[in-house]
Design an enzyme around this catalytic site. Structure first.
Site, PDB file in Angstrom:
ATOM      1  N   SER A   1       1.910  39.637  54.195  1.00 30.23           N
ATOM      2  CA  SER A   1       0.622  38.927  53.363  1.00 30.23           C
ATOM      3  C   SER A   1       1.300  37.463  53.058  1.00 30.23           C
ATOM      4  O   SER A   1       0.382  36.677  52.803  1.00 30.23           O
ATOM      5  CB  SER A   1       0.448  39.732  52.064  1.00 30.23           C
ATOM      6  OG  SER A   1       1.387  40.090  51.257  1.00 30.23           O
TER       7      SER A   1
ATOM      8  N   GLY B   1      -8.245  42.468  67.296  1.00 32.80           N
ATOM      9  CA  GLY B   1      -7.567  44.046  67.366  1.00 32.80           C
ATOM     10  C   GLY B   1      -6.581  43.718  66.063  1.00 32.80           C
ATOM     11  O   GLY B   1      -5.699  44.954  65.870  1.00 32.80           O
TER      12      GLY B   1
ATOM     13  N   ASN C   1       2.895  50.633  49.960  1.00 33.18           N
ATOM     14  CA  ASN C   1       3.980  50.328  48.790  1.00 33.18           C
ATOM     15  C   ASN C   1       5.198  50.831  49.428  1.00 33.18           C
ATOM     16  O   ASN C   1       5.200  52.361  49.334  1.00 33.18           O
ATOM     17  CB  ASN C   1       3.409  50.907  47.520  1.00 33.18           C
ATOM     18  CG  ASN C   1       4.543  50.962  46.480  1.00 33.18           C
ATOM     19  OD1 ASN C   1       5.505  50.491  46.744  1.00 33.18           O
ATOM     20  ND2 ASN C   1       4.248  51.145  45.190  1.00 33.18           N
TER      21      ASN C   1
ATOM     22  N   TYR D   1      20.514  44.141  45.097  1.00 35.68           N
ATOM     23  CA  TYR D   1      19.867  43.521  46.478  1.00 35.68           C
ATOM     24  C   TYR D   1      20.785  43.477  47.474  1.00 35.68           C
ATOM     25  O   TYR D   1      20.620  43.924  48.714  1.00 35.68           O
ATOM     26  CB  TYR D   1      19.319  41.995  46.041  1.00 35.68           C
ATOM     27  CG  TYR D   1      18.818  41.208  47.101  1.00 35.68           C
ATOM     28  CD1 TYR D   1      17.290  41.626  47.591  1.00 35.68           C
ATOM     29  CD2 TYR D   1      19.167  40.299  47.872  1.00 35.68           C
ATOM     30  CE1 TYR D   1      16.624  40.974  48.488  1.00 35.68           C
ATOM     31  CE2 TYR D   1      18.628  39.533  48.755  1.00 35.68           C
ATOM     32  CZ  TYR D   1      17.431  39.999  49.270  1.00 35.68           C
ATOM     33  OH  TYR D   1      16.628  39.069  50.174  1.00 35.68           O
ATOM     34  N   ALA D   2      21.907  43.240  47.181  1.00 32.06           N
ATOM     35  CA  ALA D   2      23.028  42.968  48.281  1.00 32.06           C
ATOM     36  C   ALA D   2      23.247  44.610  48.671  1.00 32.06           C
ATOM     37  O   ALA D   2      23.541  44.325  49.997  1.00 32.06           O
ATOM     38  CB  ALA D   2      24.243  42.377  47.517  1.00 32.06           C
TER      39      ALA D   2
ATOM     40  N   LYS E   1      20.607  45.286  51.277  1.00 29.43           N
ATOM     41  CA  LYS E   1      20.497  44.517  52.377  1.00 29.43           C
ATOM     42  C   LYS E   1      21.969  45.023  53.540  1.00 29.43           C
ATOM     43  O   LYS E   1      21.776  45.178  54.691  1.00 29.43           O
ATOM     44  CB  LYS E   1      20.604  43.046  52.230  1.00 29.43           C
ATOM     45  CG  LYS E   1      19.272  42.640  51.549  1.00 29.43           C
ATOM     46  CD  LYS E   1      17.932  42.713  52.429  1.00 29.43           C
ATOM     47  CE  LYS E   1      16.814  42.176  51.969  1.00 29.43           C
ATOM     48  NZ  LYS E   1      15.620  42.484  52.818  1.00 29.43           N
TER      49      LYS E   1
ATOM     50  N   ILE F   1      15.643  30.120  52.644  1.00 32.13           N
ATOM     51  CA  ILE F   1      14.333  29.802  53.575  1.00 32.13           C
ATOM     52  C   ILE F   1      13.200  29.493  52.489  1.00 32.13           C
ATOM     53  O   ILE F   1      13.214  29.919  51.377  1.00 32.13           O
ATOM     54  CB  ILE F   1      13.886  30.919  54.240  1.00 32.13           C
ATOM     55  CG1 ILE F   1      14.968  31.601  55.152  1.00 32.13           C
ATOM     56  CG2 ILE F   1      12.567  30.703  55.121  1.00 32.13           C
ATOM     57  CD1 ILE F   1      15.416  30.784  56.119  1.00 32.13           C
TER      58      ILE F   1
HETATM   59  N1  LIG Z   1      12.975  33.733  51.221  1.00 30.49           N
HETATM   60  C1  LIG Z   1      14.438  33.729  51.311  1.00 30.49           C
HETATM   61  O1  LIG Z   1      15.032  32.878  51.092  1.00 30.49           O
HETATM   62  C2  LIG Z   1      15.091  34.866  51.965  1.00 30.49           C
HETATM   63  C3  LIG Z   1      16.368  34.957  52.212  1.00 30.49           C
HETATM   64  C4  LIG Z   1      17.107  36.133  52.919  1.00 30.49           C
HETATM   65  C5  LIG Z   1      16.166  37.261  53.047  1.00 30.49           C
HETATM   66  N2  LIG Z   1      14.840  37.148  52.688  1.00 30.49           N
HETATM   67  C6  LIG Z   1      14.094  38.604  52.917  1.00 30.49           C
HETATM   68  O2  LIG Z   1      13.084  38.183  53.659  1.00 30.49           O
HETATM   69  C7  LIG Z   1      12.186  38.990  53.508  1.00 30.49           C
HETATM   70  C8  LIG Z   1      10.766  38.325  52.808  1.00 30.49           C
HETATM   71  O3  LIG Z   1      11.238  37.374  52.007  1.00 30.49           O
HETATM   72  P1  LIG Z   1       9.999  36.588  51.356  1.00 30.49           P
HETATM   73  O4  LIG Z   1      11.134  35.255  50.677  1.00 30.49           O
HETATM   74  O5  LIG Z   1       9.251  35.980  52.501  1.00 30.49           O
HETATM   75  O6  LIG Z   1       9.574  37.321  50.116  1.00 30.49           O
HETATM   76  P2  LIG Z   1       8.070  37.027  49.482  1.00 30.49           P
HETATM   77  O7  LIG Z   1       7.433  35.902  49.692  1.00 30.49           O
HETATM   78  O8  LIG Z   1       8.348  37.393  47.987  1.00 30.49           O
HETATM   79  O9  LIG Z   1       7.006  38.380  50.145  1.00 30.49           O
HETATM   80  C9  LIG Z   1       7.352  39.660  50.223  1.00 30.49           C
HETATM   81  C10 LIG Z   1       6.532  40.551  50.869  1.00 30.49           C
HETATM   82  O10 LIG Z   1       6.721  41.878  50.624  1.00 30.49           O
HETATM   83  C11 LIG Z   1       5.593  42.432  50.107  1.00 30.49           C
HETATM   84  N3  LIG Z   1       6.073  43.504  49.062  1.00 30.49           N
HETATM   85  C12 LIG Z   1       6.825  43.295  47.908  1.00 30.49           C
HETATM   86  N4  LIG Z   1       6.969  44.208  47.535  1.00 30.49           N
HETATM   87  C13 LIG Z   1       6.630  45.272  48.085  1.00 30.49           C
HETATM   88  C14 LIG Z   1       6.650  46.902  48.023  1.00 30.49           C
HETATM   89  N5  LIG Z   1       6.884  47.457  46.788  1.00 30.49           N
HETATM   90  N6  LIG Z   1       6.018  47.481  49.096  1.00 30.49           N
HETATM   91  C15 LIG Z   1       5.469  46.837  50.096  1.00 30.49           C
HETATM   92  N7  LIG Z   1       5.653  45.700  50.401  1.00 30.49           N
HETATM   93  C16 LIG Z   1       6.173  44.825  49.253  1.00 30.49           C
HETATM   94  C17 LIG Z   1       4.913  41.590  49.365  1.00 30.49           C
HETATM   95  O11 LIG Z   1       3.453  41.951  49.401  1.00 30.49           O
HETATM   96  P3  LIG Z   1       2.405  41.566  48.337  1.00 30.49           P
HETATM   97  O12 LIG Z   1       2.391  40.148  48.620  1.00 30.49           O
HETATM   98  O13 LIG Z   1       1.088  42.210  48.894  1.00 30.49           O
HETATM   99  O14 LIG Z   1       3.170  41.948  47.076  1.00 30.49           O
HETATM  100  C18 LIG Z   1       5.093  40.427  50.618  1.00 30.49           C
HETATM  101  O15 LIG Z   1       4.275  40.501  51.691  1.00 30.49           O
HETATM  102  C19 LIG Z   1      12.507  40.216  52.301  1.00 30.49           C
HETATM  103  O16 LIG Z   1      13.022  41.156  52.855  1.00 30.49           O
HETATM  104  C20 LIG Z   1      13.510  39.215  51.620  1.00 30.49           C
HETATM  105  O17 LIG Z   1      14.715  40.047  51.188  1.00 30.49           O
HETATM  106  C21 LIG Z   1      14.426  36.175  52.080  1.00 30.49           C
END
Ligand SMILES: NC(=O)c1ccc[n+]([C@@H]2O[C@H](COP(=O)([O-])OP(=O)(O)OC[C@H]3O[C@@H](n4cnc5c(N)ncnc54)[C@H](OP(=O)(O)O)[C@@H]3O)[C@@H](O)[C@H]2O)c1
Length: 248
Positions: free
Chosen positions: A17, A57, A64, A156-157, A160, A189
């Site tokens: 999303s 499609g 959750n 978190y660490a 992952k 990111i």
């Molecule tokens: N951003 C970074 O710098 C970074 C760096 C390293 C790794 N990551 C990893 O990359 C992935 C995406 O990160 P992001 O920064 O794009 O995160 P984000 O913007 O916080 O988006 C998180 C996504 O996960 C969904 N989500 C959250 N809690 C959930 C739950 N309990 N069940 C199902 N879905 C859930 C959210 O859905 P809703 O919006 O509907 O709640 C949203 O679509 C994550 O696994 C994160 O750990 C991110």
């Protein structure tokens, strides 16, 4: 941006999303995939994204990741709607940061149950569909934090790092069935999370990155597309670091 063709392929992205997941959804749909993506709390964002996707499609579904029943029912419904599943992107994840000595049990449980157990259960359900097709590719988004550790993010660490070990183990189990599992470990990111940083904090972070810039969601989406595609057909059980050289 180089384009790969996913015409005729059905791909599921968890947490599509917003942030990295939304970019992955757009990227795959632009390259011809039929995409299903999940949300947990923002149906408004998911519906808005769905309307902008090219092709037909595509679908979005509530899931959750911290709730096994929600995973089971969503996966059944999504796989039934798609008919077949060629790819899975385990992207959804969350943080609840605190040093271990002050960490509440509920925050430990939530992070491990969502990021680790939830992703494992989604993968298990997806594998059943892929085994029928005798092919598939699974990409799990981990993090540089799972490789280096980070004070205040031990939960978190651990989640992952656990996903990387999980992914390698399952890669061994299903390699003979032509199913590949790989991870992508992003560094910093630019998402809503990094928007909250001050300009000075961003400068300080960039200084530590050899390529001297924060990554974009497109950088991650392109790597995901590669690992899902036939161009990576001899790659399994690996982690691709998309981190500007922050960890080598
Ligand atoms: N951003 C970074 O710098 C970074 C760096 C390293 C790794 N990551 C990893 O990359 C992935 C995406 O990160 P992001 O920064 O794009 O995160 P984000 O913007 O916080 O988006 C998180 C996504 O996960 C969904 N989500 C959250 N809690 C959930 C739950 N309990 N069940 C199902 N879905 C859930 C959210 O859905 P809703 O919006 O509907 O709640 C949203 O679509 C994550 O696994 C994160 O750990 C991110």
């Amino acid at each position: 941006m180089s384009l790969l063709s996913f015409a005729g392929k059905s791909i599921l992205v968890t947490g599509g999303s917003r942030g990295i997941g939304a970019e992955v959804v757009r990227h795959l749909a632009n390259q011809g995939a039929r995409v299903a993506f999940t949300y947990s709390s923002r149906p408004d964002l998911a519906e808005a994204l769905l309307k902008t996707l090219p092709g037909e499609g595509h679908l979005t579904h509530l899931m959750n990741l911290s709730d096994p029943q929600s995973i089971e029912s969503s996966m059944k419904s999504i796989i039934k709607s798609l008919g077949s599943l060629n790819g899975l992107v385990n992207n959804a994840g969350l943080t609840r940061d605190q040093i271990l000595l002050l960490m509440k049990q509920e925050d430990l449980d939530l992070v491990l149950n969502t990021n680790l157990r939830g992703t494992i259960l989604v993968t298990k359900a997806a594998l059943k569909a892929m085994l029928k097709a005798q092919s598939g590719a699974i990409v799990t988004i981990t993090s540089v934090i799972g490789q280096t550790g980070h004070a205040g993010q031990s939960n978190y660490a651990a989640s992952k790092a656990g996903l990387e070990a999980f992914s390698k183990s399952v890669a061994l189990e299903v390699a003979s069935r032509n199913i590949r599992l790989n991870c992508i470990a992003p560094g910093f990111i630019a998402t809503e999370m990094t928007d909250a940083l001050t300009e000075q904090q961003k400068i300080d972070i960039q200084e530590k990155i050899p390529l001297k810039k924060i990554g974009s969601t497109v950088d991650v989406a392109q790597a995901v597309a590669y690992l899902l595609s036939e161009n990576s057909s001899y790659i399994t059980g690996q982690t691709l670091n998309v981190n500007g050289g922050l960890f080598m």
